[in-house]
Design an enzyme around this catalytic site. Structure first.
Site, mmCIF file in Angstrom:
data_model
loop_
_atom_site.group_PDB
_atom_site.id
_atom_site.type_symbol
_atom_site.label_atom_id
_atom_site.label_comp_id
_atom_site.label_asym_id
_atom_site.label_seq_id
_atom_site.Cartn_x
_atom_site.Cartn_y
_atom_site.Cartn_z
ATOM 1 N N SER A 1 0.719 -1.275 -0.114
ATOM 2 C CA SER A 1 -0.046 0.157 0.137
ATOM 3 C C SER A 1 0.862 1.248 0.007
ATOM 4 O O SER A 1 1.606 1.532 -0.922
ATOM 5 C CB SER A 1 -1.074 -0.044 1.103
ATOM 6 O OG SER A 1 -1.951 0.771 1.153
ATOM 7 N N ASP B 1 -9.995 -5.578 -3.079
ATOM 8 C CA ASP B 1 -9.551 -4.599 -2.404
ATOM 9 C C ASP B 1 -10.466 -3.363 -2.380
ATOM 10 O O ASP B 1 -10.514 -2.888 -3.593
ATOM 11 C CB ASP B 1 -8.199 -4.310 -2.938
ATOM 12 C CG ASP B 1 -7.253 -3.397 -2.002
ATOM 13 O OD1 ASP B 1 -7.953 -2.334 -1.420
ATOM 14 O OD2 ASP B 1 -6.003 -3.633 -2.036
ATOM 15 N N HIS C 1 -7.465 -5.902 0.869
ATOM 16 C CA HIS C 1 -6.180 -5.141 1.228
ATOM 17 C C HIS C 1 -5.512 -5.768 2.277
ATOM 18 O O HIS C 1 -4.090 -5.162 2.573
ATOM 19 C CB HIS C 1 -6.576 -3.880 1.449
ATOM 20 C CG HIS C 1 -5.484 -2.776 1.193
ATOM 21 N ND1 HIS C 1 -5.062 -2.376 -0.005
ATOM 22 C CD2 HIS C 1 -5.135 -2.041 2.220
ATOM 23 C CE1 HIS C 1 -3.999 -1.578 0.368
ATOM 24 N NE2 HIS C 1 -4.007 -1.269 1.392
HETATM 25 N N1 GSH Z 1 -7.709 2.354 8.765
HETATM 26 C C1 GSH Z 1 -7.717 2.856 7.384
HETATM 27 C C2 GSH Z 1 -7.140 1.700 6.682
HETATM 28 C C3 GSH Z 1 -5.643 1.789 7.083
HETATM 29 C C4 GSH Z 1 -5.174 0.098 6.352
HETATM 30 O O1 GSH Z 1 -5.933 -0.434 5.664
HETATM 31 N N2 GSH Z 1 -3.864 0.041 6.575
HETATM 32 C C5 GSH Z 1 -3.349 -1.186 5.792
HETATM 33 C C6 GSH Z 1 -2.368 -0.463 5.160
HETATM 34 S S1 GSH Z 1 -2.764 0.828 3.976
HETATM 35 C C7 GSH Z 1 -2.742 -1.892 6.767
HETATM 36 O O2 GSH Z 1 -2.074 -2.749 6.546
HETATM 37 N N3 GSH Z 1 -3.186 -1.952 8.234
HETATM 38 C C8 GSH Z 1 -2.613 -2.574 9.360
HETATM 39 C C9 GSH Z 1 -2.993 -3.960 9.104
HETATM 40 O O3 GSH Z 1 -3.966 -4.616 8.663
HETATM 41 O O4 GSH Z 1 -2.680 -4.731 10.282
HETATM 42 C C10 GSH Z 1 -9.369 2.850 7.138
HETATM 43 O O5 GSH Z 1 -10.169 2.357 7.886
HETATM 44 O O6 GSH Z 1 -9.612 3.055 6.052
#
Ligand code: GSH
Length: 284
Positions: free
Chosen positions: A151, A228, A261
């Site tokens: 990402s 995603d 995602h």
């Molecule tokens: N919190 C955000 C999304 C954040 C998100 O999806 N982060 C991804 C990377 S872009 C991630 O890897 N989050 C941490 C995880 O899944 O452990 C939302 O609700 O839109």
């Protein structure tokens, strides 16, 4: 030798994972990072290294804990280095208000705007300070260095590899932000970190870099989940594919039905990414 402090170390997969902190001269703050060393490196043999860049809201721990990369890095004799996703505690107004700007959202670039530019320098940190630091302290061969990310980290991996292909010998990404200059996450971050002049954004955008003629000598491997939730409004691999075609950049962009995602998606295809890097970097 610059000093590092050990936070924790654990034997795993025949090697060792560790988390460390140090006083970063680039960031002007204490910074944390994670390192996986395969058995050979613990025995003193210098091994190739793969930098792994995580996405929004993540830390130096996320990728090492959740991607299932360590097991395959151990098999291939590859070290992993996981930086944090931003400086912590810079004290910039607004840095803790939203998940996609400031803390946890450094975008792996050097900010140039007042307020952000003093500490938000993850670009130079990734390119220069952290590679030197880990080479000083661990049995890592800095000449065989690759980069991958997820990402926001996928954006970072693509941009760093396209702008310094001699330093980053291999590159891959999961669900990268391919064209940040035209999507909400990127527009928000770039406006804050780089200012309103969009010309200054171009060297931080993988699609625009390809359009400007930057290429990487190896095949870029990208995996993308078709389910995603960020695919169409934030990631836009379709636009990267067109730019790669025009630039003559070898690209293996794979779309996977049903995958979202999350790190569950990353876990499903990580083995092939580790193999991709190990092959180019001359690991086992
Ligand atoms: N919190 C955000 C999304 C954040 C998100 O999806 N982060 C991804 C990377 S872009 C991630 O890897 N989050 C941490 C995880 O899944 O452990 C939302 O609700 O839109």
């Amino acid at each position: 030798m610059s000093k590092i402090t050990t936070i924790e170390e654990h034997a795993t997969c025949g090697g060792q994972v560790g988390f460390y902190s140090h006083s970063s001269t680039t960031l002007g703050l204490e910074a944390r990072f994670g390192v996986f060393l395969p058995a050979r490196a613990l025995a003193g043999e210098k091994v190739p290294v793969l930098f792994v860049l995580a996405g929004l809201t993540c830390t130096q721990e996320t990728f090492l804990i959740k991607a299932n990369a360590v097991r395959f890095a151990a098999e291939h004799g590859l070290a992993l280095v996981a930086p944090d996703t931003s400086p912590r505690g810079a004290g910039v107004p607004g840095e803790d208000e939203t998940y996609d700007l400031g803390t946890g959202a450094g975008f792996y670039l050097d900010a140039t705007t007042p307020g952000w530019q003093a500490h938000y320098r993850m670009g130079s940190y990734i390119d220069t300070e952290l590679p030197q630091l880990v080479q000083e302290h661990f049995a890592i061969d800095g000449a065989r260095r690759g980069i991958m990310g997820h990402s926001m980290g996928g954006h970072g991996a693509l941009v760093h590899a396209l702008t310094a292909p001699q330093a980053w010998k291999s590159v891959s990404a999961f669900a990268p932000i391919c064209h940040p200059a035209i999507v909400p996450w990127g527009e928000k971050a770039f406006a804050a970190y780089l200012g309103p002049d969009r010309k200054a954004w171009a060297r931080h955008d993988a699609t625009l870099l390809l359009e400007a003629g930057h290429t990487h000598p190896t095949t870029i491997l990208i995996d993308q989940g078709a389910a995603d939730q960020f695919l169409h409004n934030q990631l836009r691999p379709d636009l990267l594919r067109v730019a790669a075609g025009t630039a003559g950049q070898a690209l293996q962009l794979r779309e996977h039905a049903g995958y979202d995602h999350s790190y569950w998606f990353i876990q499903s295809f990580i083995a092939e990414h580790i193999k991709h890097h190990a092959t180019i970097l001359g690991a086992l």
